[in-house]
Enzyme design. Structure first.
Site, PDB file in Angstrom:
ATOM      1  N   HIS A 372       0.657  -0.992   0.176  1.00 59.71           N
ATOM      2  CA  HIS A 372       0.205  -0.097   0.220  1.00 59.71           C
ATOM      3  C   HIS A 372       0.897   1.023  -0.106  1.00 59.71           C
ATOM      4  O   HIS A 372       0.350   2.205  -0.416  1.00 59.71           O
ATOM      5  CB  HIS A 372      -0.760  -0.069   1.590  1.00 59.71           C
ATOM      6  N   CYS A 685     -10.672   1.337 -16.608  1.00 59.45           N
ATOM      7  CA  CYS A 685      -9.612   1.565 -15.910  1.00 59.45           C
ATOM      8  C   CYS A 685      -8.660   0.878 -15.543  1.00 59.45           C
ATOM      9  O   CYS A 685      -7.777   0.776 -14.025  1.00 59.45           O
ATOM     10  CB  CYS A 685     -10.654   2.315 -14.748  1.00 59.45           C
TER      11      CYS A 685
HETATM   12  C1  PEP Z   1      -8.813  -3.434 -12.094  1.00 64.55           C
HETATM   13  O1  PEP Z   1      -9.306  -4.517 -11.454  1.00 64.55           O
HETATM   14  O2  PEP Z   1      -8.935  -3.305 -13.210  1.00 64.55           O
HETATM   15  C2  PEP Z   1      -9.373  -1.833 -11.263  1.00 64.55           C
HETATM   16  C3  PEP Z   1      -9.426  -0.948 -11.799  1.00 64.55           C
HETATM   17  O3  PEP Z   1      -9.467  -1.872  -9.898  1.00 64.55           O
HETATM   18  P1  PEP Z   1      -8.441  -2.442  -8.871  1.00 64.55           P
HETATM   19  O4  PEP Z   1      -6.943  -2.921  -8.937  1.00 64.55           O
HETATM   20  O5  PEP Z   1      -8.866  -1.038  -7.968  1.00 64.55           O
HETATM   21  O6  PEP Z   1      -8.819  -3.979  -8.302  1.00 64.55           O
END
Ligand code: PEP
Ligand code: MG
Length: 763
Positions: A372, A685
């Site tokens: 983190h 994303c």
């Molecule tokens: C993903 O899983 O691609 C995402 C954008 O969420 P995280 O990386 O926060 O799990």
């Protein structure tokens, strides 16, 4: 007194305290350092009734050399050498852990050194000679019989090793001061936490205290000193807790409360008392118990327990400072110039305690557990390398260091070659930055007129501040769990409202898409009880928690409505697995909107509710989902992980299944087509959106909106500005006819031939 039996008689029966006194007298006595070492091994064989006692001292290049022995061939002294990790002695030095074996020769690490004549000895007990974090050597005793050593015997030998550590680290061993490896360059390989390179001087995150007196003159006196220091520490903690600066609840206050509980732990203080009764000074006893706790917990990976260990270490440090206020805390002084912070591990909030203009890099002994910290470090653009074995043993405060996050390595006291590598990398980076900064205000439109919306991912206010710097058009993914991760207590509605309001104020009229809490999996919140699960990534996480504990989800929605305060509100749910789940979550929002309305709260100007597409099951129901959601957002990290059944965080799985695998591209195409048919926007994303080659492929598949980490905006925009998307689209169409597990190479060649390459960022 020449043979082992004579010395055995001399020390037997006196108990640990007498043994320590003997040793102290030897150390304080006259003669050459070698004479004192020789007497030491004699005293120890006698005191522990052993047939052999040997001292191995660390030499440069991580070698260990036999420097004194009672019982083994004397000719082997200064001749027998082994590397760290080699043989049982090397293994003890490398692991920093004691070993007690009834049958040493059958241990897989056993190595035979013929010149020592040790083949007649069966049992072996060895302990590291450690001072501060550094292993300076190994102390070993042996017996001819297959003898089981007791825990008390191991503890006695460890106590003796503490006393010896003073002598060895003081440079009193022949050849040792000049030969300890200090001053020579060392490269340590680790794991990459964030990329980039930095140079600076080592700054210790937690100061270390040098203990000058190890053996007690009078245990009663030491017990009194411990009691006084302990109550002084309690008073100081109480005073801090009552101080007006800490009156408000907050993270620091929680930490101090935890310290106060630990400081009252009867078991902990009892173990320190026992060590004093065994003959140690109060300081040495605290240090001893601290080392024991650390060694016992070395293999524990549970982040919660590791955090408790850090708390224990902090309290021990405070107690040491009260015991000898005049002692030198090594590492407290700020090194000159720029700093590289070195630590065993670092919490995400702790990195913010340092002056950001001087903190240039971070090197950690532990890697994955502190992941983190990467979120904060990335936001600050600080390279971090983790998993650096024996870093604290190798580095002295103030040592020059180079952190190379790109290649997951750290150069300690670097030579000219490492400096040259650093200079070249920095020059390339400065050039790239200037280049991307010049593109900041240019819209991302390809030569054939495809306009892309480039958004950024964020999770902290420092991320948000990057928005105008990199020219992002908004925040496509605000990970709301990140502020929860850096807090020990669960933020209430009021605290959440304040936070989301700050995000919205900082972003002005640019859109922000908030993702509801995505806890669980690898994101364990300190303020939340996560039951152990066999497969946390597939377990009780993300929206599943919100649906089972509606008050959590509803409180977050309430905070978002209040923070929007009349502005448009966009929120999305992570890990939606069925359309029904999305529908239920949406109904919670409707309830909150009604509640807000009935209380006269200003409602958002508009509300858009989206679903993240991260689970293969929802891809199979994507058309139905697209009819209900206002927008979709693809979490490609999780979608890839679940589609290929390959852990996204596992090093062995990294790169095994490509995101440019035609199967994955088919899935992405299908989602895009469903969104387009339903006439709703869709964004990608996950990490792939921030890689130029993947971003171009996404554009070629029909995606028009991508959200990525802020530093990726420049390279992705550059790629779009130079690539004909419709041409790439046709080529991709052509590729679908050829079976392959990845189109990466062909796509890369295609782009390079058309001179669309954006350089090394095409990976
Ligand atoms: C993903 O899983 O691609 C995402 C954008 O969420 P995280 O990386 O926060 O799990
Ligand atoms: Mg995800």
């Amino acid at each position: 007194m020449t043979g082992p039996s004579a010395s055995r008689d001399a020390g037997r029966g006196g108990g640990p305290r007498l043994m320590l006194r003997h040793l102290r007298d030897v150390m304080a006595g006259g003669g050459s350092p070698q004479d004192r070492l020789d007497s030491t091994v004699k005293v120890i064989t006698g005191a522990l009734g052993a047939e052999v006692c040997s001292i191995y001292v660390r030499r440069s290049g991580n070698l260990l050399e036999l420097c004194a022995t009672e019982g083994l061939n004397r000719e082997a002294v200064y001749r027998t050498r082994m590397r760290f990790g080699e043989g049982l002695v090397g293994h003890i030095a490398e692991t920093g852990r004691s070993l007690a074996l009834a049958d040493a020769q059958n241990h897989p690490k056993f190595a035979y050194f013929p010149e020592t004549g040790e083949e007649i000895y069966h049992s072996l007990m060895g302990v590291p000679i450690r001072r501060l974090e550094r292993v300076h050597g190994v102390l070993v005793i042996q017996h001819t019989t297959a003898r089981e050593y007791t825990e008390e015997e191991v503890e006695s030998l460890e106590t003796l090793a503490m006393v010896l550590a003073e002598m060895i680290s003081g440079g009193e061993i022949p050849g040792s001061a000049a030969n300890r490896g200090e001053g020579s360059p060392v490269r340590i390989a680790g794991t990459r936490i964030t990329g980039g390179m930095a140079v600076g001087r080592a700054r210790l995150h937690r100061p270390r205290i040098v203990i000058r007196r190890v053996v007690a003159e009078d245990p009663d006196d030491e017990l009194r000193r411990l009691t006084d220091a302990h109550s002084a520490m309690h008073d100081a903690l109480d005073k801090l807790l009552d101080s007006t600066a800490l009156a408000a609840a907050g993270e620091h206050r929680d930490v101090l409360e935890t310290y106060r509980i630990i400081a009252s732990d009867a078991g902990w203080i009892g173990r320190i008392r026992e060590a004093i009764l065994g003959g140690l000074t109060a300081e040495a006893a605290v240090q001893r118990v601290r080392d024991d706790t650390r060694t016992r917990m070395a293999g524990v990976e549970d982040p919660y327990i590791r955090e408790r260990l850090t708390d224990f270490e902090d309290v021990a440090l405070r107690l040491l400072q009260h015991l000898s206020p005049e002692s030198d805390p090594v590492g407290e002084a700020e090194p000159e110039g720029d700093w590289i912070l070195i630590a065993r591990s670092l919490g995400p909030a702790e990195i913010l305690d340092y002056d950001p203009t001087r903190l240039k890099g971070v090197a950690l002994e532990e890697g994955s557990a502190t992941a983190h910290v990467a979120i904060v470090a990335r936001a600050l653009d600080i390279p971090v390398v983790g998993g650096l074995a024996n870093l604290l043993g190798e580095v002295e405060p103030g040592d020059p260091l180079i952190v190379d996050g790109n290649h997951a390595q750290v150069f300690v006291r670097p030579g000219e070659d490492a400096h040259a590598l650093f200079r070249a990398s920095m020059a390339a980076r400065t050039f790239e930055r200037a280049h991307y900064a010049a593109l900041r205000d240019r819209p991302a439109i390809s030569p054939d007129g495809v306009a892309m919306t480039l958004l950024m991912n964020a999770g902290l206010l420092i991320d948000v501040a990057q928005m105008p710097v990199v020219g992002a058009e908004g925040i496509g993914l605000y990970r709301t769990e990140i502020p929860f991760l850096v807090r020990r207590e669960y933020p209430d509605v009021e605290a959440q409202t304040a936070l989301y309001r700050q995000v919205l104020v900082s972003t002005g009229d640019k859109p922000v898409t908030f993702r509801t809490l995505d806890a669980g999996g690898d994101k364990r919140l300190p303020s939340f009880i996560h039951e152990p699960e066999e497969n946390p990534a597939l377990g009780w996480r993300a929206l599943r928690i919100g649906l089972d504990v509606p008050s959590l989800l509803r409180q977050q929605m309430r905070a978002l409505i209040q923070a929007a305060n009349g502005r448009p509100l966009r929120l999305m749910m992570p890990m939606v697995t069925t359309v029904e789940e999305f529908r239920t979550a949406r109904s919670f929002l409707d309830l909150e909107l009604e509640r807000a309305d009935s209380r006269g709260t200003v409602l958002p100007a508009s509300v858009a509710v989206g679903a993240m597409v991260e689970v293969p099951a929802i891809v199979l129901a994507i058309e139905a989902l697209a009819r209900e959601a206002d927008f979709l957002s693809i979490g490609s990290n999780d979608l890839h992980q679940f589609l290929f059944a390959a852990d996204r965080g596992g090093e062995r799985m990294a790169g095994r299944y490509d995101s440019l695998d035609p199967v994955f591209l088919d899935v992405l195409r299908r989602i895009q087509q469903a969104a387009s048919a339903a006439n709703i926007p869709v964004t990608v994303c996950g990490e792939m959106a921030g890689r130029p080659l993947e971003a171009l492929v996404l554009a070629a598949l029909g995606y028009r909106s991508l959200s990525m980490s802020p530093i990726s905006i420049g390279p992705v925009k550059e790629a779009i500005l130079h690539t004909n998307i419709s041409g790439l689209s046709s080529y991709l169409e052509f590729l679908t006819k050829s079976p392959s597990s990845s189109h990466r190479n062909r796509l890369r060649n295609y782009l390079a031939e058309r001179r669309f390459s954006a350089g090394p960022t095409y990976v």
